[in-house]
Motif scaffolding. Structure first.
Motif, short mmCIF file in Angstrom:
data_model
loop_
_atom_site.label_atom_id
_atom_site.label_comp_id
_atom_site.label_asym_id
_atom_site.label_seq_id
_atom_site.Cartn_x
_atom_site.Cartn_y
_atom_site.Cartn_z
N ASN A 190 0.82 -1.21 0.00
CA ASN A 190 0.00 0.00 0.00
C ASN A 190 0.85 1.27 0.00
O ASN A 190 0.35 2.37 0.19
CB ASN A 190 -0.96 0.01 1.21
N ASN A 191 2.18 1.10 -0.23
CA ASN A 191 3.10 2.22 -0.31
C ASN A 191 4.31 1.77 -1.12
O ASN A 191 4.77 0.64 -0.96
CB ASN A 191 3.52 2.66 1.11
N VAL A 192 4.82 2.65 -1.99
CA VAL A 192 5.95 2.24 -2.84
C VAL A 192 7.19 1.89 -2.03
O VAL A 192 8.08 1.17 -2.50
CB VAL A 192 6.29 3.33 -3.88
N ALA A 193 7.27 2.40 -0.79
CA ALA A 193 8.42 2.05 0.06
C ALA A 193 8.42 0.58 0.42
O ALA A 193 9.47 0.01 0.76
CB ALA A 193 8.40 2.91 1.33
N TYR A 194 7.23 -0.05 0.36
CA TYR A 194 7.10 -1.45 0.76
C TYR A 194 7.31 -2.38 -0.43
O TYR A 194 6.65 -3.41 -0.59
CB TYR A 194 5.74 -1.70 1.39
N THR A 195 8.23 -1.99 -1.32
CA THR A 195 8.63 -2.81 -2.46
C THR A 195 10.16 -2.88 -2.45
O THR A 195 10.83 -2.29 -1.59
CB THR A 195 8.16 -2.17 -3.79
N THR A 196 10.74 -3.56 -3.43
CA THR A 196 12.20 -3.65 -3.52
C THR A 196 12.77 -2.67 -4.54
O THR A 196 13.97 -2.64 -4.76
CB THR A 196 12.63 -5.07 -3.91
#
Length: 387
Positions: A190-196
């Motif tokens: 639910n946030n781009v920070a929570y991707t690689t």
């Protein structure tokens, strides 16, 4: 000897009081301000350090009926026979001269700002020392205010360490992502920070009308390859942009941009805000940067002819951030806590490879600058009293 009164007199038909100090300086005080700030128990609640006197009860054209003084105190009788006393130290601190006002504002708000670029030496302190010792905590927060970022080392490799820092300053800033939040690769993030993936330079949460002032990021687990942190001194970049392209600076400091954030986390949310990407104060000094390309809305509330010039200005700003002269790259180790000014620094992350299990885990939290500054003032007093 500066706070010894040599003479006090009434001027301007009793509407002003003048003090001549023993050091030769003089101060002028309006009678209405003196009456408004009477320190007696009827007018001032000392236990709350708060004014009791109401504006409704204040005669804004009041004059001084009688004035008495000694070396350390002024005594005033007012037309209704109300009596006020003012200590010399208290009055001198509140002198209305430009020099005195500037000195007091610096003492209250600590505006000193040291710009930096790629040559930056990251200030580092011990996490445990900051928690238990006021002098280390004062060094932490004063460096955070002046430089914009401090690294704390030696925290445990587990969740909950940023909560301890929250208690050290007072309390954390709750947002829709919770009191704390976990930065790691998540399915249906639910946030781009929570991707690689790579995160370009941004400030956190411009979708709020009052974005969090300070960010705390604790490294619990770090990937072997990739995942380096990148930071840039946004105030320094703004100064360079203003020198290099004043028109671009003017566009970014005058155009309101829409930001949005919609989803579910701590609770469901639908957030909208409008910010100028470069926010200035009444003296045209940069006080905050509001920029997150991921949450910049598709809605853009400007006339059509202003769209392309805005993009050109924004591109120049972002290109400057990525210039090798401005950005600083480092890699967090487990146990590191990075604390930084979210109104001044823009931060990013290099991409890293996703694995079958979580290879990188940071726990984050926010604090409000009002809370941080409150603790900084208290710690400064504590350290000064100790010394």
């Amino acid at each position: 000897m500066g706070c010894v009164i040599q003479k006090a007199e009434v001027l301007d038909g009793a509407h002003l009081m003048r003090i001549i100090w023993q050091d030769g300086a003089d101060s002028i005080y309006p009678a209405v301000w003196l009456r408004d700030n009477c320190q007696c128990p009827d007018c001032y609640l000392d236990s709350a350090k708060a004014r009791k006197l109401l504006i409704e009860a204040l005669d804004v054209y009041i004059g001084i009926k009688d004035l008495m003084f000694d070396r350390k105190k002024v005594r005033i009788m007012w037309p209704n026979d109300h009596y006020s006393e003012y200590e010399a130290d208290w009055l001198k601190k509140r002198c209305f001269s430009q020099q005195a006002r500037e000195r007091l504002q610096k003492e209250l708000f600590l505006p000193e700002c040291q710009y930096w670029g790629s040559e930056f030496q990251l200030p580092t302190l011990d996490f445990g020392d900051v928690l238990k010792d006021d002098e280390h905590a004062y060094r932490w927060l004063s460096s955070l205010k002046k430089v914009g970022i401090v690294r704390l080392t030696g925290a445990a490799d587990k969740r909950g360490e940023v909560l301890k820092l929250g208690k050290r300053i007072g309390f954390l800033y709750l947002t829709f992502y919770g009191h704390t939040w976990q930065v790691q690769d998540k399915i249906d993030a639910n946030n781009v920070a929570y991707t690689t993936g790579k995160l370009s330079f941004h400030t956190d949460y411009p979708a709020l009308h009052h974005p969090p002032g300070v960010q705390l990021l604790h490294c619990i687990k770090q990937t072997v390859t990739g995942g380096e942190s990148e930071i840039v001194d946004g105030f320094n970049v703004c100064q360079k942009l203003k020198e290099k392209n004043p028109q671009a600076f003017q566009i970014l400091s005058s155009t309101f941009v829409d930001f949005t954030d919609i989803g579910v986390d701590y609770c469901d949310f639908s957030v909208q805000s409008k910010h100028k990407i470069i926010e200035l104060d009444d003296k045209d000094q940069v006080i905050r940067i509001n920029f997150n390309n991921a949450t910049r809305d598709t809605i853009f509330d400007v006339p059509v002819e202003r769209v392309q010039p805005f993009y050109a200005a924004l591109k120049e700003f972002v290109d400057l951030m990525n210039c090798k002269d401005f950005k600083f790259t480092f890699k967090m180790n487990p146990g590191d806590v990075i604390t930084f000014d979210n109104w001044r620094l823009l931060h990013g992350r290099r991409s890293y490879e996703a694995g079958t299990e979580i290879s990188r885990h940071l726990e984050g939290a926010y604090a409000d600058w009002d809370v941080v500054m409150s603790r900084l003032r208290i710690l400064r007093q504590s350290v000064q009293n100790r010394n």
